[in-house]
Design a protein around this motif. Structure first.
Motif, PDB file in Angstrom:
ATOM      1  N   SER A 136     -16.450 -90.670 -42.806  1.00 22.63           N
ATOM      2  CA  SER A 136     -17.924 -90.270 -43.281  1.00 22.63           C
ATOM      3  C   SER A 136     -18.779 -91.289 -42.923  1.00 22.63           C
ATOM      4  CB  SER A 136     -18.035 -88.911 -43.520  1.00 22.63           C
ATOM      5  OG  SER A 136     -20.391 -89.346 -44.308  1.00 22.63           O
ATOM      6  N   LEU A 137     -18.193 -92.183 -44.404  1.00 16.07           N
ATOM      7  CA  LEU A 137     -18.517 -93.925 -45.159  1.00 16.07           C
ATOM      8  C   LEU A 137     -18.261 -94.429 -43.854  1.00 16.07           C
ATOM      9  CD1 LEU A 137     -17.155 -93.381 -48.426  1.00 16.07           C
ATOM     10  CD2 LEU A 137     -19.527 -92.664 -47.744  1.00 16.07           C
ATOM     11  N   ARG A 138     -17.554 -94.635 -43.321  1.00 21.76           N
ATOM     12  CA  ARG A 138     -17.236 -95.956 -41.961  1.00 21.76           C
ATOM     13  C   ARG A 138     -17.871 -95.396 -41.131  1.00 21.76           C
ATOM     14  NH1 ARG A 138     -12.324 -94.670 -42.498  1.00 21.76           N
ATOM     15  NH2 ARG A 138     -11.855 -93.461 -40.191  1.00 21.76           N
ATOM     16  N   ALA A 139     -18.467 -94.174 -41.160  1.00 22.99           N
ATOM     17  CA  ALA A 139     -19.694 -93.618 -40.391  1.00 22.99           C
ATOM     18  C   ALA A 139     -20.883 -93.767 -39.798  1.00 22.99           C
ATOM     19  CB  ALA A 139     -19.513 -92.402 -39.599  1.00 22.99           C
ATOM     20  N   TYR A 140     -21.259 -94.119 -41.326  1.00 21.18           N
ATOM     21  CA  TYR A 140     -22.866 -94.339 -42.027  1.00 21.18           C
ATOM     22  C   TYR A 140     -22.405 -95.050 -42.945  1.00 21.18           C
ATOM     23  CZ  TYR A 140     -23.776 -89.396 -40.566  1.00 21.18           C
ATOM     24  OH  TYR A 140     -23.903 -88.544 -38.956  1.00 21.18           O
ATOM     25  N   PRO A 141     -22.979 -96.763 -42.212  1.00 20.37           N
ATOM     26  CA  PRO A 141     -22.574 -97.668 -42.721  1.00 20.37           C
ATOM     27  C   PRO A 141     -23.797 -98.254 -43.891  1.00 20.37           C
ATOM     28  CG  PRO A 141     -22.441 -98.268 -41.039  1.00 20.37           C
ATOM     29  CD  PRO A 141     -22.499 -97.294 -40.666  1.00 20.37           C
ATOM     30  N   ASN A 142     -24.900 -97.737 -44.158  1.00 25.10           N
ATOM     31  CA  ASN A 142     -26.208 -99.130 -44.723  1.00 25.10           C
ATOM     32  C   ASN A 142     -26.336 -97.964 -45.826  1.00 25.10           C
ATOM     33  OD1 ASN A 142     -26.575 -96.575 -42.051  1.00 25.10           O
ATOM     34  ND2 ASN A 142     -28.378 -97.544 -42.639  1.00 25.10           N
ATOM     35  N   SER A 143     -25.416 -97.613 -46.361  1.00 23.85           N
ATOM     36  CA  SER A 143     -24.976 -97.423 -47.520  1.00 23.85           C
ATOM     37  C   SER A 143     -24.533 -97.950 -48.573  1.00 23.85           C
ATOM     38  CB  SER A 143     -24.368 -96.079 -47.678  1.00 23.85           C
ATOM     39  OG  SER A 143     -23.395 -95.355 -47.377  1.00 23.85           O
ATOM     40  N   LEU A 144     -24.783 -97.251 -49.942  1.00 24.88           N
ATOM     41  CA  LEU A 144     -24.120 -98.332 -51.059  1.00 24.88           C
ATOM     42  C   LEU A 144     -23.496 -96.919 -51.697  1.00 24.88           C
ATOM     43  CD1 LEU A 144     -26.482-100.672 -53.438  1.00 24.88           C
ATOM     44  CD2 LEU A 144     -24.675-100.977 -50.961  1.00 24.88           C
ATOM     45  N   ILE A 145     -21.892 -97.227 -52.822  1.00 23.84           N
ATOM     46  CA  ILE A 145     -21.033 -96.453 -53.311  1.00 23.84           C
ATOM     47  C   ILE A 145     -21.040 -96.631 -53.743  1.00 23.84           C
ATOM     48  CG2 ILE A 145     -19.242 -94.601 -52.439  1.00 23.84           C
ATOM     49  CD1 ILE A 145     -19.448 -95.880 -49.467  1.00 23.84           C
ATOM     50  N   ASP A 146     -21.154 -94.919 -55.011  1.00 21.72           N
ATOM     51  CA  ASP A 146     -20.686 -95.197 -56.601  1.00 21.72           C
ATOM     52  C   ASP A 146     -19.878 -94.261 -57.148  1.00 21.72           C
ATOM     53  OD1 ASP A 146     -22.530 -97.523 -56.925  1.00 21.72           O
ATOM     54  OD2 ASP A 146     -24.210 -96.207 -58.400  1.00 21.72           O
ATOM     55  N   VAL A 147     -18.761 -94.939 -57.512  1.00 27.35           N
ATOM     56  CA  VAL A 147     -17.525 -93.747 -58.111  1.00 27.35           C
ATOM     57  C   VAL A 147     -17.766 -93.295 -58.894  1.00 27.35           C
ATOM     58  CG1 VAL A 147     -15.324 -93.465 -57.477  1.00 27.35           C
ATOM     59  CG2 VAL A 147     -15.883 -94.374 -56.052  1.00 27.35           C
ATOM     60  N   TYR A 148     -17.732 -92.171 -59.691  1.00 28.67           N
ATOM     61  CA  TYR A 148     -17.839 -92.112 -61.143  1.00 28.67           C
ATOM     62  C   TYR A 148     -16.583 -90.901 -61.838  1.00 28.67           C
ATOM     63  CZ  TYR A 148     -22.791 -92.359 -60.112  1.00 28.67           C
ATOM     64  OH  TYR A 148     -23.882 -93.021 -59.317  1.00 28.67           O
ATOM     65  N   GLY A 149     -15.909 -91.445 -63.012  1.00 27.16           N
ATOM     66  CA  GLY A 149     -14.991 -90.138 -62.890  1.00 27.16           C
ATOM     67  C   GLY A 149     -15.293 -90.071 -64.553  1.00 27.16           C
ATOM     68  N   TYR A 150     -15.099 -88.693 -64.355  1.00 28.36           N
ATOM     69  CA  TYR A 150     -15.640 -88.243 -65.752  1.00 28.36           C
ATOM     70  C   TYR A 150     -14.239 -86.596 -66.539  1.00 28.36           C
ATOM     71  CZ  TYR A 150     -20.084 -88.286 -63.844  1.00 28.36           C
ATOM     72  OH  TYR A 150     -21.080 -88.647 -63.174  1.00 28.36           O
ATOM     73  N   THR A 151     -14.218 -86.464 -67.576  1.00 29.61           N
ATOM     74  CA  THR A 151     -13.089 -85.975 -68.662  1.00 29.61           C
ATOM     75  C   THR A 151     -13.659 -84.940 -68.818  1.00 29.61           C
ATOM     76  OG1 THR A 151     -12.657 -87.237 -70.573  1.00 29.61           O
ATOM     77  CG2 THR A 151     -11.730 -88.134 -68.514  1.00 29.61           C
ATOM     78  N   ASP A 152     -12.429 -84.175 -69.518  1.00 26.49           N
ATOM     79  CA  ASP A 152     -12.822 -82.923 -70.573  1.00 26.49           C
ATOM     80  C   ASP A 152     -12.411 -83.264 -71.773  1.00 26.49           C
ATOM     81  OD1 ASP A 152      -9.642 -82.982 -71.300  1.00 26.49           O
ATOM     82  OD2 ASP A 152      -9.528 -81.456 -69.911  1.00 26.49           O
ATOM     83  N   THR A 153     -12.946 -82.521 -72.686  1.00 25.57           N
ATOM     84  CA  THR A 153     -13.203 -83.425 -74.497  1.00 25.57           C
ATOM     85  C   THR A 153     -11.530 -83.614 -75.282  1.00 25.57           C
ATOM     86  OG1 THR A 153     -13.524 -81.093 -75.512  1.00 25.57           O
ATOM     87  CG2 THR A 153     -15.235 -82.757 -74.742  1.00 25.57           C
ATOM     88  N   THR A 154     -10.418 -82.265 -74.413  1.00 30.40           N
ATOM     89  CA  THR A 154      -8.654 -82.740 -74.521  1.00 30.40           C
ATOM     90  C   THR A 154      -8.240 -83.867 -75.223  1.00 30.40           C
ATOM     91  OG1 THR A 154      -8.351 -80.264 -72.908  1.00 30.40           O
ATOM     92  CG2 THR A 154      -6.353 -82.510 -74.582  1.00 30.40           C
ATOM     93  N   GLY A 155      -7.616 -84.186 -75.975  1.00 36.45           N
ATOM     94  CA  GLY A 155      -6.842 -85.359 -75.944  1.00 36.45           C
ATOM     95  C   GLY A 155      -8.274 -86.980 -76.926  1.00 36.45           C
ATOM     96  N   SER A 156      -7.750 -87.717 -77.173  1.00 38.60           N
ATOM     97  CA  SER A 156      -8.930 -88.642 -77.945  1.00 38.60           C
ATOM     98  C   SER A 156     -10.149 -88.909 -76.896  1.00 38.60           C
ATOM     99  CB  SER A 156      -7.352 -89.738 -78.666  1.00 38.60           C
ATOM    100  OG  SER A 156      -7.595 -90.975 -77.130  1.00 38.60           O
ATOM    101  N   SER A 157     -11.263 -89.812 -77.032  1.00 43.25           N
ATOM    102  CA  SER A 157     -12.168 -89.719 -76.029  1.00 43.25           C
ATOM    103  C   SER A 157     -11.910 -90.919 -76.297  1.00 43.25           C
ATOM    104  CB  SER A 157     -13.555 -90.305 -77.389  1.00 43.25           C
ATOM    105  OG  SER A 157     -13.020 -90.941 -77.901  1.00 43.25           O
TER     106      SER A 157
END
Length: 232
Positions: A136-157
Motif C-alpha cells: 500500500s505504501l508503494r502504491a501511494y508514494p506521495n506520503s511520509l511514514i513515521d513508525v512508533y514503538g511502545y511498550t508496557d510498564t513491565t521491566g525497567s523504563s
C-alpha cells in the motif's frame, strides 16, 4: 485536506502547539473541527506525534521527492488507501484509522501479531501483514511514514525505551527492505511513556505493547511550499 499548516517536530523535544480549523472528512465529506495537539517529549500524547512529523515535514518532503518537480503529487486518495488497508488487514487484529482531523492514517499493529515477548525480531506471521502494508505504501508514494514503538510498564523504563526503539526500527527497516523508499521513513520509540490503557491488572497490559505506522500524505501544494522554503 488543509494545506496551510506547517508541522515541526524533533526527536529530542516537541513544543506544545494547538491548532483549530475546519477540515473535510475524506470518507463522509462532512466538515468538522480539527484540534491537533503536539505534546512535549516524553508526554502522554496518544497516537505518536499527533499532528506532527518526526524531524519536520518540510525537509522530509524535499528528501522524499529529491529534485523532482512539484507536478505529479496532486490528488492523494487517502480514503481509498484507508479502505484498501482495512480490507488487506481484516481479521488480523490490525486497526486502521484516520488521525489528525482526517489528515493522516494510523495503522496500529498490536502485541501478539508483531513480536514475541521481550523481542524485537519480527514474528514470521507478521511479515505477511507488513508485506501488505508495504504494498500500500508503494502504491501511494506521495506520503511520509513515521513508525512508533511502545511498550508496557513491565521491566525497567530504560529497557522498555530501548525495546520500543528497536521494534520501531525493525519495522522501519523491514518496510525499506520490501521497497519503500528510506527517504520517506523515520522511526521513534516511546517506551512506556504513552500507555493506551491503565496498567497493573495483567489483562489489558498487552494493549500497551504495540507498533504504529503513521502515513502523512503530501500533495503538489506541500511540495511547492517545501521547495520554496528551501530556496528551490
Amino acid at each position: 485536506m488543509k494545506k496551510s499548516r506547517i508541522f515541526t517536530a524533533s526527536l529530542a523535544a516537541v513544543s506544545l502547539l494547538t491548532v483549530s480549523a475546519c477540515v473535510t472528512d475524506p470518507n463522509t465529506g462532512e466538515r468538522k473541527v480539527s484540534r491537533t495537539v503536539l505534546g512535549g517529549a516524553g508526554g502522554a500524547v496518544l497516537g505518536g506525534l499527533l499532528g506532527g512529523v518526526i524531524g519536520g515535514k518540510t525537509g522530509r518532503i524535499i528528501g522524499a521527492v529529491g529534485g523532482a518537480a512539484a507536478g505529479g503529487y496532486v490528488g492523494y486518495r487517502m480514503d481509498e488507501q484507508i479502505k484498501e488497508l482495512k480490507e488487506q488487514t481484516a481479521g488480523s487484529g490490525v486497526d486502521v484509522s484516520e488521525v489528525d482531523g482526517g489528515e493522516a492514517i494510523l495503522v496500529n499493529l498490536p502485541d501478539g501479531v508483531t513480536f514475541a515477548t521481550g523481542s524485537y525480531t519480527i514474528s514470521p506471521g507478521f511479515r505477511d501483514l507488513l508485506d501488505r502494508v508495504s504494498a500500500s505504501l508503494r502504491a501511494y508514494p506521495n506520503s511520509l511514514i513515521d513508525v512508533y514503538g511502545y511498550t508496557d510498564t513491565t521491566g525497567s523504563s530504560e529497557s522498555n525505551q530501548r525495546l520500543s526503539e528497536q521494534r520501531a526500527q525493525a519495522v522501519a527497516n523491514y518496510l525499506i527492505s520490501t521497497g519503500v523508499s528510506s527517504s520517506r521513513i523515520r522511526w521513534l520509540g516511546y517506551g512506556e511513556t504513552q500507555l493506551k490503557v491503565p496498567t497493573g491488572d495483567g489483562v489489558n497490559e498487552p494493549l500497551n505493547r504495540r507498533v504504529e505506522i503513521k502515513i502523512i500524505p503530501f500533495d503538489q501544494q506541500d511540495v511547492e511550499q517545501a521547495q520554496q522554503s528551501q530556496g528551490n
